[in-house]
Scaffold this motif. Structure first.
Motif, short mmCIF file in Angstrom:
data_model
loop_
_atom_site.label_atom_id
_atom_site.label_comp_id
_atom_site.label_asym_id
_atom_site.label_seq_id
_atom_site.Cartn_x
_atom_site.Cartn_y
_atom_site.Cartn_z
N LEU A 253 14.51 22.20 33.39
CA LEU A 253 13.38 22.03 32.48
C LEU A 253 12.75 23.39 32.18
O LEU A 253 12.55 24.20 33.09
CB LEU A 253 12.34 21.11 33.10
N THR B 227 8.51 25.11 33.57
CA THR B 227 8.01 24.59 34.85
C THR B 227 7.79 25.71 35.86
O THR B 227 8.35 26.80 35.72
CB THR B 227 8.99 23.57 35.44
N SER C 196 18.49 10.69 39.75
CA SER C 196 17.55 11.73 39.35
C SER C 196 17.92 13.06 40.00
O SER C 196 18.48 13.09 41.09
CB SER C 196 16.13 11.31 39.75
N GLU D 37 15.25 14.54 35.48
CA GLU D 37 14.16 14.42 36.46
C GLU D 37 13.78 12.95 36.70
O GLU D 37 13.62 12.52 37.83
CB GLU D 37 12.94 15.19 35.96
N LEU D 38 13.66 12.19 35.64
CA LEU D 38 13.25 10.79 35.77
C LEU D 38 14.44 9.87 35.98
O LEU D 38 14.25 8.73 36.42
CB LEU D 38 12.47 10.36 34.52
N THR E 287 8.86 6.27 30.08
CA THR E 287 9.23 7.68 30.21
C THR E 287 8.03 8.58 29.99
O THR E 287 7.79 9.53 30.74
CB THR E 287 10.35 8.02 29.20
N GLN F 184 5.55 8.09 33.03
CA GLN F 184 5.98 8.78 34.24
C GLN F 184 5.94 10.28 34.06
O GLN F 184 5.59 11.02 34.99
CB GLN F 184 7.38 8.32 34.64
N GLY F 185 6.32 10.76 32.87
CA GLY F 185 6.28 12.20 32.61
C GLY F 185 4.87 12.75 32.72
O GLY F 185 4.65 13.81 33.34
N TYR G 245 3.84 12.82 36.40
CA TYR G 245 4.47 13.92 37.12
C TYR G 245 3.76 15.25 36.81
O TYR G 245 3.51 16.06 37.71
CB TYR G 245 5.95 14.04 36.73
N LEU H 93 6.86 17.54 28.75
CA LEU H 93 6.84 16.12 28.40
C LEU H 93 7.85 15.81 27.30
O LEU H 93 8.53 14.77 27.35
CB LEU H 93 5.43 15.72 27.96
N LEU I 72 11.35 15.68 28.84
CA LEU I 72 11.54 14.45 29.60
C LEU I 72 11.72 13.25 28.67
O LEU I 72 12.55 12.36 28.94
CB LEU I 72 10.35 14.21 30.53
#
Length: 473
Positions: A49, A52, A69, A76-77, A123, A126-127, A130, A151, A154
């Motif tokens: 990603l 990050t 994952s 990631e997800l 998605t 959860q993104g 996270y 985001l 993801l």
């Protein structure tokens, strides 16, 4: 048509979709598309990603194998959003909160599209969770642009997973992308645990992470051969041969149980003379009970960790789950609350040391998987009535039963029992694998074993069809 479909119709029309094939897809072409799907997943699992700042330990490492994952990458997800969305929508349908006539093509298509829509919303949800929890660094330090960029990545990766699953489900490839990704992730973990060339040092000298490579290395380099054998089989710093042997035993056990089935003889209404059977296997619902159980517990654990991190002293939050670093790897484990009792013991020693926790957690796992398996046949089109309809569409009937109601009665004698007992057996096998210390968790090994077995059966059926078989089950 219900209000639900009227509301979502203009929204789902904007979601990319893969149409069903207009011509018959051959065996080789299906192999090609399945391979491409797997390649895309593996590539996405290695692309990091952008934007990050990953620091510290992975708070969700225990769910990554089962959810396909890979931390810090586009995957990631993993499959968590799509599995959660499917589970919620199927439960809403089963509970009649959403009324769907699956015989109506438009409603059926809208229902499938709504699962994709909810998967994309999951998605995003959860993104955001996270990012806000600091998984990729302090949001205030990352900045608004980087947070939006993470985001977006993801979300695009989640859309790719949805489309890949739809590609295989629509008949372009074999099986389900969800099961394929899980099995690939777990098999990769097993191979790495056995043959990793990386070295580690836990105070007893340099050792290889791969248990098989380490076995030969210790036997060659150490003068104390008995001590070398003991380290090779029972070391705790990395994978050992005992874990690998336990993994092989679980694989073989699952393959053995896959052969348990009841064959119901069929006869063709078109006068064919081929002898065909409809097989009701012990694992009738396959690995879905353990996938649903893993998805549910994983989401509970994620929410619990996020809440505990923000409100560590709140009584209700601690009742839901309290967490602590209790391993040498610095990873967080539940030590109290509901999450603690949803976590099965990782070894026989843990079970003996705390039998009350072990019995409760194992009981909850077995109960949940049994219920999931029993209810799944009602919402997945695999109940007795659904099977009767499928046979009728194939112009095939159960031998000796011309009446539809009579054939449903016969199927009812086997299918609900196979679903319930199969769900119970698959949960016990998962827990047993954990107690034996199998590589990649018992749930992961079980999913990989059942998926590999299903793909072997699917390849066999497709090959028979390619060779000209009229129909097969």
């Amino acid at each position: 048509m219900g209000v639900f479909f009227n509301v979502i119709r203009p929204i789902v029309s904007l979601i990319p979709t893969i149409n069903e094939p207009t011509k018959k897809i051959g065996f080789k072409e299906k192999m090609m598309w399945t391979g491409i799907t797997l390649l895309v997943f593996l590539v996405c699992s290695q692309i990091p990603l952008i934007g990050t700042d990953i620091v510290g330990n992975d708070p969700f490492y225990w769910m990554r194998l089962v959810m396909a994952s890979n931390r810090g990458t586009l995957m990631e997800l993993g499959i968590s959003p799509i599995v959660t969305a499917s589970m919620v929508m199927q439960l809403l349908q089963g509970a009649k909160i959403i009324s769907v006539d699956m015989d109506n093509q438009e409603e059926s298509e809208l229902f499938e599209a709504s699962q994709k829509l909810f998967g994309l919303l999951m998605t995003l949800g959860q993104g955001i969770a996270y990012i806000m929890s600091g998984m990729y660094g302090d949001p205030s330090e990352l900045g608004f642009f980087n947070c939006c960029l993470i985001l977006l990545q993801l979300f695009v990766a989640g859309l790719i997973v949805l489309l890949l699953d739809e590609l295989l489900s629509n008949g372009y490839g074999f099986g389900s992308a969800i099961s394929l990704f899980i099995a690939t992730n777990i098999c990769e973990s097993i191979v790495w645990s056995a043959f990793s060339p990386l070295t580690t040092n836990a105070g007893t000298g340099s050792q290889f992470e791969g248990s098989i490579i380490n076995f030969f290395h210790l036997l060659i380099t150490r003068p104390d051969k008995l001590g070398a054998l003991y380290d090779a089989f029972f070391r705790t710093e990395a994978g050992n041969l005992s874990n690998l042997i336990a993994t092989i035993v679980v694989f073989l056990t699952v393959m053995y149980f896959q052969g348990f089935k009841v064959d119901i003889p069929l006869s063709s209404k078109q006068g064919r003379v081929e002898s065909q059977n409809y097989s009701i296997r012990l694992f009738y619902t396959s690995n879905m009970p353990i996938i649903l159980h893993s998805a549910l517990t994983s989401n509970i654990f994620i929410i619990s960790q996020l809440l505990f991190k923000r409100f560590p002293t709140n009584f209700l939050i601690n009742l839901f789950g309290s967490w602590s670093v209790v391993s040498s790897r610095g990873q967080m484990y539940p030590v109290g609350g509901l999450c603690y009792y949803l976590t099965a013991p990782n070894s026989i020693f843990e079970l003996v040391q705390n039998p009350i926790h072990g019995v409760i957690s194992i009981g909850l796992t077995v109960f949940m998987c049994t219920i999931f398996s029993r209810e799944w046949i009602k919402v997945s089109g695999s109940s007795s009535a659904d099977v009767k309809k499928q046979l009728a569409d194939q112009r095939v009937s159960i031998r000796g039963f011309r009446d539809g109601e009579s054939s449903v009665y016969l199927l009812d004698k086997y299918i609900p029992i196979a679903a319930s007992f199969g769900g119970m057996c698959i949960s016990l096998l998962s827990v047993g694998a954990d107690l034996l210390g199998a590589v990649g968790s018992g749930t992961g090994i079980l999913l990989a074993a059942t998926t590999i077995s299903e793909y072997a059966n699917t390849f066999q059926k497709e090959w028979k069809r390619e060779m000209g078989a009229d129909f097969a089950f």
